[in-house]
Scaffold this motif. Structure first.
Motif, short mmCIF file in Angstrom:
data_model
loop_
_atom_site.label_atom_id
_atom_site.label_comp_id
_atom_site.label_asym_id
_atom_site.label_seq_id
_atom_site.Cartn_x
_atom_site.Cartn_y
_atom_site.Cartn_z
N LEU A 78 0.80 -1.23 0.00
CA LEU A 78 0.00 0.00 0.00
C LEU A 78 0.83 1.28 0.00
O LEU A 78 0.30 2.37 -0.18
CB LEU A 78 -0.94 0.01 1.22
N GLY A 79 2.13 1.17 0.25
CA GLY A 79 2.98 2.36 0.27
C GLY A 79 3.29 2.82 1.70
O GLY A 79 2.76 2.28 2.66
N GLN A 80 4.17 3.82 1.79
CA GLN A 80 4.64 4.25 3.11
C GLN A 80 3.55 4.95 3.90
O GLN A 80 3.53 4.90 5.12
CB GLN A 80 5.85 5.18 2.94
N VAL A 81 2.67 5.67 3.21
CA VAL A 81 1.53 6.31 3.86
C VAL A 81 0.28 5.90 3.08
O VAL A 81 0.26 6.01 1.85
CB VAL A 81 1.66 7.85 3.87
N PHE A 82 -0.72 5.42 3.78
CA PHE A 82 -1.94 5.00 3.08
C PHE A 82 -3.16 5.49 3.85
O PHE A 82 -3.02 6.25 4.82
CB PHE A 82 -1.94 3.48 2.85
N ASP A 83 -4.37 5.08 3.42
CA ASP A 83 -5.57 5.72 3.94
C ASP A 83 -6.08 5.15 5.26
O ASP A 83 -6.22 5.86 6.24
CB ASP A 83 -6.70 5.64 2.90
N ILE A 84 -6.38 3.84 5.26
CA ILE A 84 -7.08 3.26 6.41
C ILE A 84 -6.29 2.08 6.96
O ILE A 84 -5.81 1.23 6.19
CB ILE A 84 -8.49 2.77 6.00
N HIS A 85 -6.17 2.04 8.28
CA HIS A 85 -5.56 0.88 8.92
C HIS A 85 -6.55 0.42 10.00
O HIS A 85 -7.02 1.24 10.78
CB HIS A 85 -4.22 1.26 9.54
N ALA A 86 -6.86 -0.87 10.01
CA ALA A 86 -7.94 -1.30 10.90
C ALA A 86 -7.63 -2.62 11.59
O ALA A 86 -6.70 -3.35 11.21
CB ALA A 86 -9.24 -1.41 10.11
N GLY A 87 -8.44 -2.91 12.60
CA GLY A 87 -8.32 -4.16 13.35
C GLY A 87 -9.19 -4.06 14.61
O GLY A 87 -9.89 -3.06 14.79
N GLY A 88 -9.13 -5.07 15.44
CA GLY A 88 -9.89 -5.03 16.68
C GLY A 88 -9.25 -4.09 17.69
O GLY A 88 -8.07 -3.78 17.59
N LEU A 89 -10.05 -3.62 18.67
CA LEU A 89 -9.49 -2.59 19.55
C LEU A 89 -8.40 -3.10 20.48
O LEU A 89 -7.63 -2.30 21.02
CB LEU A 89 -10.59 -1.83 20.31
N ASP A 90 -8.28 -4.40 20.63
CA ASP A 90 -7.15 -4.93 21.41
C ASP A 90 -5.82 -4.66 20.71
O ASP A 90 -4.76 -4.79 21.33
CB ASP A 90 -7.31 -6.45 21.62
N LEU A 91 -5.86 -4.31 19.43
CA LEU A 91 -4.62 -4.09 18.70
C LEU A 91 -4.08 -2.67 18.83
O LEU A 91 -2.95 -2.39 18.43
CB LEU A 91 -4.81 -4.43 17.21
N ILE A 92 -4.89 -1.75 19.41
CA ILE A 92 -4.44 -0.35 19.49
C ILE A 92 -3.09 -0.28 20.20
O ILE A 92 -2.16 0.35 19.73
CB ILE A 92 -5.48 0.53 20.22
N PHE A 93 -3.02 -0.95 21.34
CA PHE A 93 -1.75 -1.03 22.06
C PHE A 93 -1.49 -2.47 22.45
O PHE A 93 -2.37 -3.12 22.96
CB PHE A 93 -1.79 -0.14 23.32
N PRO A 94 -0.28 -2.99 22.21
CA PRO A 94 0.86 -2.27 21.62
C PRO A 94 0.97 -2.37 20.10
O PRO A 94 1.75 -1.64 19.51
CB PRO A 94 2.05 -3.00 22.26
N HIS A 95 0.18 -3.26 19.47
CA HIS A 95 0.50 -3.59 18.07
C HIS A 95 0.48 -2.38 17.14
O HIS A 95 1.45 -2.10 16.45
CB HIS A 95 -0.44 -4.70 17.59
N HIS A 96 -0.64 -1.67 17.11
CA HIS A 96 -0.72 -0.56 16.16
C HIS A 96 0.21 0.59 16.54
O HIS A 96 0.80 1.25 15.67
CB HIS A 96 -2.17 -0.09 16.01
N GLU A 97 0.31 0.83 17.84
CA GLU A 97 1.25 1.87 18.29
C GLU A 97 2.65 1.57 17.77
O GLU A 97 3.35 2.46 17.28
CB GLU A 97 1.25 1.86 19.82
N ASN A 98 3.05 0.32 17.85
CA ASN A 98 4.40 -0.05 17.46
C ASN A 98 4.57 -0.10 15.94
O ASN A 98 5.63 0.23 15.42
CB ASN A 98 4.79 -1.38 18.11
N GLU A 99 3.52 -0.48 15.25
CA GLU A 99 3.58 -0.40 13.78
C GLU A 99 3.84 1.04 13.35
O GLU A 99 4.66 1.32 12.47
CB GLU A 99 2.25 -0.84 13.16
N ILE A 100 3.10 1.96 13.98
CA ILE A 100 3.25 3.39 13.65
C ILE A 100 4.68 3.84 13.92
O ILE A 100 5.31 4.51 13.09
CB ILE A 100 2.25 4.25 14.47
N ALA A 101 5.19 3.46 15.09
CA ALA A 101 6.55 3.88 15.46
C ALA A 101 7.55 3.40 14.42
O ALA A 101 8.38 4.16 13.90
CB ALA A 101 6.89 3.34 16.85
N GLN A 102 7.48 2.13 14.06
CA GLN A 102 8.43 1.55 13.11
C GLN A 102 8.33 2.23 11.74
O GLN A 102 9.33 2.63 11.16
CB GLN A 102 8.12 0.07 12.90
#
Ligand code: AMP
Ligand code: ZN
Length: 483
Positions: free
Chosen positions: A229-253
């Motif tokens: 999808l590229g380095q910046v894309f439109d929508i990233h989704a998942g269940g709310l258990d993924l907000i921390f740490p998974h999505h937080e860490n994806e964003i950081a990386q």
């Protein structure tokens, strides 16, 4: 596109409902975190599948089918998978055992999601096919001082990112105060997380500049989303258990590796699902897989069609919690039955305007289904036109059918529905297929009497055969239920 079609989505990043503006309307890009394939998907896992399939369909409706790219990964490298492989295939070589576990589970996942009426995502990348991409991200993170090697691991240095924690609203002090993270001596900050870890001989591993090893979970999604999808894309989704740490860490990386201000513009999270009022867990005995519901009588003493599961899920707004019960399924089935009685073979035209408007309001499925129900009742009373897009009067059944397609409801052909629900013809598909193949054998051996007898017998059961030649010019047979 008129104002009525403005899509609004609740964005976890800003905690507000925002107007959705794609980076490129010609290519709207969405990433959803997919399953870790060590066990059959449970009914909670079905929720993001269904909810974000609805969003995928809505985006395709708004921007055009070929202008939406949807990637949902398959996590096939994970320590839970290794453990399962050792447990289930003790006699096999580890890599082979892992392959068995991931292959069986991933195949089942494809069957389950299909039965739930979900369209196939544009891409379903596997972690194991993206190891070089992960390694290259890690290399650049080390190069820019966002990551470091210690005690056989490569770790992300959370202190190197001033706004780490923005998505979840946590700051680093919270994390330490929460004391849920074991203090590990080799970490500069206890919140630092693993990008790569060395493997011993009994663990799967790939050669790397940091020794033979395997990736951490978070880096998998950063690598796969960038690739598809590229380095910046439109929508990233998942269940709310993924907000921390998974999505937080994806964003950081991703942000630190690419030097970008954001990874995705809109972050969407579905609420959690409980079963009969309790958190689903193996020890409580209420752990239920999609496969259990579709193929066994473990829940409510019977099998449930995929479309009933789908509607039962969509009856609640995606951000609310769901209590999954037998009575919810019964209610969904009754609704579907009613809707089936309203629809016939009228070709799909354009979906009902009011329903699309409701869906554009952060997927307001509750209001949308209510309107759908009213439309269905009007149809049953023989109302002949309805308003589709552009306010033009259209044949109501066509509008109803187009709307059902948009919502992914009413998956079955009407013949199949008639057979399943009305018990008109008690013939099972498998039996029909067996008879057809026996007839083809008879025809190929010029035993026309047997072939004709089979055709006649099927016809008395309402099954009409149609012979044709397939791509290779071979004789083949289709069938349909005679009405
Ligand atoms: P997992 O394989 O555990 O990473 O989960 C796959 C997807 O299912 C993730 O998006 C999870 O957030 C989601 N999920 C897991 N359990 C539930 C649940 N009980 N209710 C809703 N979503 C869930
Ligand atoms: Zn992910």
């Amino acid at each position: 596109m008129g104002d009525t079609q403005t899509l609004r989505l609740y964005n976890t990043l800003t905690r507000t409902k925002e107007v959705f503006t794609p980076i490129d309307p010609q290519n709207v890009r969405m990433y959803v975190c997919g399953p870790t394939v060590y066990d059959y998907a449970h009914i909670g896992n079905a929720r993001p599948v269904i909810v974000f399939d609805l969003l995928f369909r809505l985006l395709r409706h708004l921007y055009g089918e070929s202008h939406v790219t949807y990637a949902r990964n398959i996590t096939d490298v994970d320590d839970k998978i290794n453990a399962r492989a050792v447990r289930d295939f003790p006699g096999l070589e580890l890599n082979e055992a892992i392959r068995r576990v991931t292959e069986t589970t991933a195949n089942q996942y494809q069957k389950d999601t299909k039965a739930l009426g979900a369209l196939e995502p544009t891409y379903q990348p596997r972690a194991t096919d993206n190891i070089p991409q992960m390694q290259s991200l890690i290399t650049s993170l080390i190069g820019s001082q966002h990551a470091y090697e210690a005690a056989g691991e490569v770790l992300f240095a959370v202190d190197s990112m001033p706004d780490y924690g923005k998505l979840s609203g946590r700051n680093l002090e919270d994390n330490v105060a929460g004391a849920r993270i074991a203090v590990e001596a080799h970490k500069r900050n206890p919140a630092d997380f693993v990008l790569w870890k060395q493997s011993n001989d009994s663990e799967p591993g790939w050669p790397s500049p940091w020794g033979r090893g395997r990736p951490g979970w978070h880096i998998e999604c950063s690598a796969m989303s960038e690739r598809y999808l590229g380095q910046v894309f439109d929508i990233h989704a998942g269940g709310l258990d993924l907000i921390f740490p998974h999505h937080e860490n994806e964003i950081a990386q991703s942000r630190c590796a690419h030097g970008t201000h954001t990874m995705a513009n809109y972050w969407l999270h579905n609420g959690f699902l409980q079963v009969e009022g309790q958190k689903m867990s193996k020890s409580l005995g209420n752990f239920i897989t999609i496969h259990d519901l579709l193929e066994t009588d473990k829940f409510g003493g019977r099998k449930w069609p995929g479309e009933v599961l789908r509607l039962a899920m969509l009856m609640t707004h995606y951000r609310q919690p769901i209590d999954f019960t037998v009575s919810r399924l019964e209610q969904a089935e009754a609704l579907l039955d009613k809707w089936y009685r309203s629809v016939d073979d009228e070709p799909a035209t354009s979906p009902y305007r009011l329903i699309v408007e409701e869906l554009c309001d952060d997927l307001n499925v509750g209001n949308a289904s209510a309107i759908f129900s009213v439309l269905g009742s009007q149809l049953a009373e023989n109302n002949l036109t309805a308003t589709g897009y552009g306010n033009e009067a259209l044949p109501a059944r066509g509008v109803f059918r187009a709307t059902a397609n948009l919502m992914g409801l009413l998956q079955l052909s009407l013949e199949e529905w008639g057979r399943q629900r009305h018990g008109v013809h008690e013939v099972e598909d498998e039996k029909i297929e067996r008879a057809i193949s026996a007839r083809l054998t008879a025809l190929n051996t010029r035993d026309f009497a047997t072939a004709d007898a089979i055709r006649t017998e099927l016809l008395t059961q309402g099954v009409q055969l149609m012979d044709y030649k397939d791509e290779d010019g071979q004789r083949a047979t289709k069938w349909e239920m005679k009405r």
